[in-house]
Motif scaffolding. Sequence first.
Motif, short mmCIF file in Angstrom:
data_model
loop_
_atom_site.label_atom_id
_atom_site.label_comp_id
_atom_site.label_asym_id
_atom_site.label_seq_id
_atom_site.Cartn_x
_atom_site.Cartn_y
_atom_site.Cartn_z
N PRO A 351 59.15 1.40 6.08
CA PRO A 351 58.59 1.84 7.36
C PRO A 351 57.09 2.06 7.35
O PRO A 351 56.49 2.21 8.41
N ASN A 352 56.45 2.10 6.18
CA ASN A 352 55.00 2.25 6.13
C ASN A 352 54.25 0.95 6.38
O ASN A 352 53.02 0.93 6.41
N LEU A 353 55.00 -0.17 6.55
CA LEU A 353 54.36 -1.46 6.74
C LEU A 353 54.45 -1.89 8.19
O LEU A 353 55.36 -1.51 8.92
N GLY A 355 54.89 -4.25 11.51
CA GLY A 355 55.66 -5.36 12.05
C GLY A 355 56.87 -5.71 11.21
O GLY A 355 57.57 -4.84 10.69
N GLU A 356 57.13 -7.01 11.09
CA GLU A 356 58.31 -7.47 10.37
C GLU A 356 58.30 -7.09 8.91
O GLU A 356 59.35 -7.06 8.26
N ALA A 357 57.12 -6.81 8.36
CA ALA A 357 57.04 -6.37 6.95
C ALA A 357 57.76 -5.05 6.74
O ALA A 357 58.10 -4.70 5.61
N ALA A 358 58.04 -4.31 7.83
CA ALA A 358 58.80 -3.07 7.72
C ALA A 358 60.22 -3.34 7.25
O ALA A 358 60.90 -2.44 6.75
N ASP A 359 60.68 -4.58 7.42
CA ASP A 359 61.94 -5.05 6.83
C ASP A 359 63.14 -4.27 7.36
O ASP A 359 63.84 -3.58 6.60
N TYR A 360 63.39 -4.42 8.66
CA TYR A 360 64.59 -3.80 9.23
C TYR A 360 65.82 -4.61 8.86
O TYR A 360 65.84 -5.83 8.99
N GLN A 361 66.87 -3.91 8.38
CA GLN A 361 68.13 -4.54 8.00
C GLN A 361 69.23 -4.00 8.91
O GLN A 361 69.52 -2.81 8.90
N HIS A 362 69.81 -4.89 9.70
CA HIS A 362 70.89 -4.50 10.61
C HIS A 362 72.20 -4.44 9.84
O HIS A 362 72.45 -5.21 8.92
N GLY A 395 47.36 -1.62 -1.33
CA GLY A 395 46.68 -0.39 -0.96
C GLY A 395 47.52 0.56 -0.14
O GLY A 395 47.09 1.69 0.10
N THR A 396 48.71 0.15 0.29
CA THR A 396 49.59 1.06 1.02
C THR A 396 50.36 1.91 0.02
O THR A 396 50.26 1.73 -1.19
N THR A 397 51.11 2.87 0.56
CA THR A 397 51.90 3.74 -0.30
C THR A 397 53.37 3.56 -0.02
O THR A 397 53.77 3.14 1.06
N SER A 398 54.18 3.86 -1.01
CA SER A 398 55.62 3.72 -0.89
C SER A 398 56.29 4.90 -1.56
O SER A 398 55.70 5.58 -2.41
#
Length: 909
Positions: A351-353, A355-362, A395-398
């Motif tokens: 969720p810190n990314l 658009g689609e990089a947020a990687d929603y899995q239905h 550079g983002t955090t996870s």
Amino acid sequence: MKKICFIIISLVFAISYGQDETTNWYFGKNAGLRFNKDGSVTELTNGKINTEEGCASISDKAGVLLFYTDGITVYDRNHSVMQNGTGLYGDPSSTQSAIIVPAPASDDVFFIFTVDTSIEEDDPNFGFNYSIVDISENNGIGAVTAKNINLLQTCSEKITAVVKNCSEESVWVMTLSTVDGINGLSDTFHAFEVNDQGVNQTSVKSTFSTTFGDQRGYLKLSSDGKKMASANELDGLYLYDFNAETGVVSNPEKISISGHYKNPYSVEFSPNNQYLYVHTHSDAPAMETNHNSNLLQYDLFSSNISQSKVVLHQSNNYRGALQLGANGKIYRTLTKSYIEGTQYLGVIDKPNLKGEAADYQHNAIYLNGGIAMQGLPPFIQSFFAKKGLIKTADGTTSTSATFCDGKELVLEADELPGATYYWEHDGVPLMNENNNILRIETLNQSHAGQYRLIISQADATQCDILGEAQIQINEPPIANNYSLTQCDIDDENANASSDGFTYFNLDQTRNEISPNQENLVTFYRTLADLENNFPIEITYEFRNETVTNQTIYAKVTDSYGCTNEAELALEVSPSPSDLSTGAIYYSCTIDPSATTAEGSFDLVNIKNANYESFDVVFYNSKIDASLEINPILENIYTSTSSIIYARIEATNQCLGVEAIELVVNPTPVINIDPEYLVCTNDPNLLLEAETGFDIYAWYKIDESNNETLISNAITVAIVEPGNYRLELGWSYVNGTEICTNSSDFKVLPSNNAIISEVEIEDLQENNKLTIIAIGDGDYEFAIGDKNGPYTDSPEFDNVAPGKAKIYVRDKNGCGITEEEVSVIGFQKFFTPNGDGVNEKWNLIGIPFDDEVSLSIYDRYGKLLHQVNRYANEGWDGTFNNQPLPAADYWFRVNLEAGRVYQGHFTLKR
């Protein structure tokens, strides 16, 4: 050894609560989740909760379940109703029915805040209340010690909480209501402080000019306590600033929801508080199942938040909850209608990314029998402020990361003067680690799990700094050493297979070296090339560089970047196999009339006949066979006359390549009419096929489709109508190969006609004649002359009276049928004046033997002449041998079958 370094960069306030209070979730209909130390989740099936919407759960500092509730009934850690745990003033139809807040000054006391709602006339709304749970009661299982202490008489279905500050260890609990909390439309946010004295029943009020009539929808604070989002189903989505020091809400901003399915129900902030996620839905009635919903992302750092919208997913679902989990992922409930849920949760994995990089899995989490409805348990949002501590390459955090077994890991925080560093792994203190760097030189599976760092600053008035990392260790991917034997067949010239060099298709070994096909396999000529990452670029035609054999190297890389290495031994077989030489196979042209002669070959039969004990694949060229590219995939192979190659292998090692000749022989083209005719009255149909064929066969086909051979000659005599087939063929290879073709034809019956009736309309100005003929033929008609002319019509007009012959001829040559007919007429006048011309009046066309009577009268009706059996002798114009004067006279003629005709004629003198 490659070093992986992660810097813990987020500075967040740590309160005296533990960090695992959000470990256990119970929600929906007997559904539950447990968040594990490694970031995974486990489905829980022991919950007793059964609610359409709101719920709440709480665990202790170590992640052990304490209790949970639907806002009405409280269940203890044993999943029994807690002592005095019924009758709380929540509501199963309230969006956020309850939230649980630990008392800042106690490990045993908890406050359950509830929001009620009214869904029908007799359903009272008890407003905003709280109850008190003391876990030390009832032998440590807990009891509700105070119930339904009212704070507001009315409120919306919204509730959220965040830590005020770490020094006071107090919490703000927020809801939306009216300014006085009694009546009217909601326009005021109330912030109630929970501190070491309990619940301050005087709220901090933030009133706005915008009012909300729809009480449904989620309210959430960001984990850093700076932003607040409010979803109001029919009244829109709003974002506010929040001051955690004062509890004041300010700067309302309406976020526009464009497109379809605009009703916002649930909201959640990303762990880094940059993104806001919103679950919206359509206007379909709640109890129906024809719903649609969207999962949206908004960038709160954008200059135009509304325009930053990204639709992550669209589905045929009803509304549902969004809730951040302990592993930094956001979970979404999936429902079909208000009363029908599903056994699945969706997950926003990153969720810190953007658009689609947020990687929603239905449908990502199966609840193992539990049913997700419209609610998930809310928590004090500050519980999640520890997230986002692992810095990634971009550079983002996870909140978590996967590392490779055998690599080095360095976790590092800022070095603060005089600070004390306290590290722990899965809750166990790391006693010898007391500075800002945690170094693990060689990772293995024992190093997986949760790492925490608490930094106590030298200035006691400053809050502790909390860091956390969830580490998963990935074992190196499997990399098997492998040997690939290739035949020395790299040249189309069969005599060139002796130099010890050939081409290898390295791609053929990927699955053998790495059974996991998702892994990347890269090939290198030498170990030095592998170390410097100079891969072999063209892998499907690699030519060995040392005679007969060569060892090259393969590196296997999995999705986490973990690698392993293997050797690939390349061996050149210097001579072809000693299997039987290639054979010739024959086929006949599929379409004899096509310009290109193509036949079909059964490669399965060829393989079974010659290579039953081996693995064989067929190719169009020797090079393709060598490189194992472009194989012939068809079992029934369509080809012109050509050479194909059978690559013979055992255990994926080349034993040889054999040439197989495919020969396509011509198939006869049959030229025969689809239909013939035979005269059944004189059957003599003789058919003759074309010359030049080796095989002739004529067949009679009966009604059951059974065939009878009637001739093997070039000609055949056919004496009866029916269905027939002609087969022609050529023989090849001394008669061992035969190509035949056949064509069906019909023999239709024909014959001479039978004249069944002749219809005559005579004794009139326009005499007519119609011939009625029957038979199998196709007939034409003539009158008066056997040679015609003939016409297709059996009807004739203006037929002269008298005797005439009619003719019916079969167009197919089966003969002519004739018959004589009489067309009756009479003279219009006569001149009995002795000149020998027209001396008598007569009927015309009546045979002498017909039984015909004739009577002649004058104009007064006097009978002048009568003949009872007409013999064509005529009337001479006399009466009693005396000539009668010129005048019109009348006659009456009685013909056969009662036919009567009357007319008149003229006597001229």
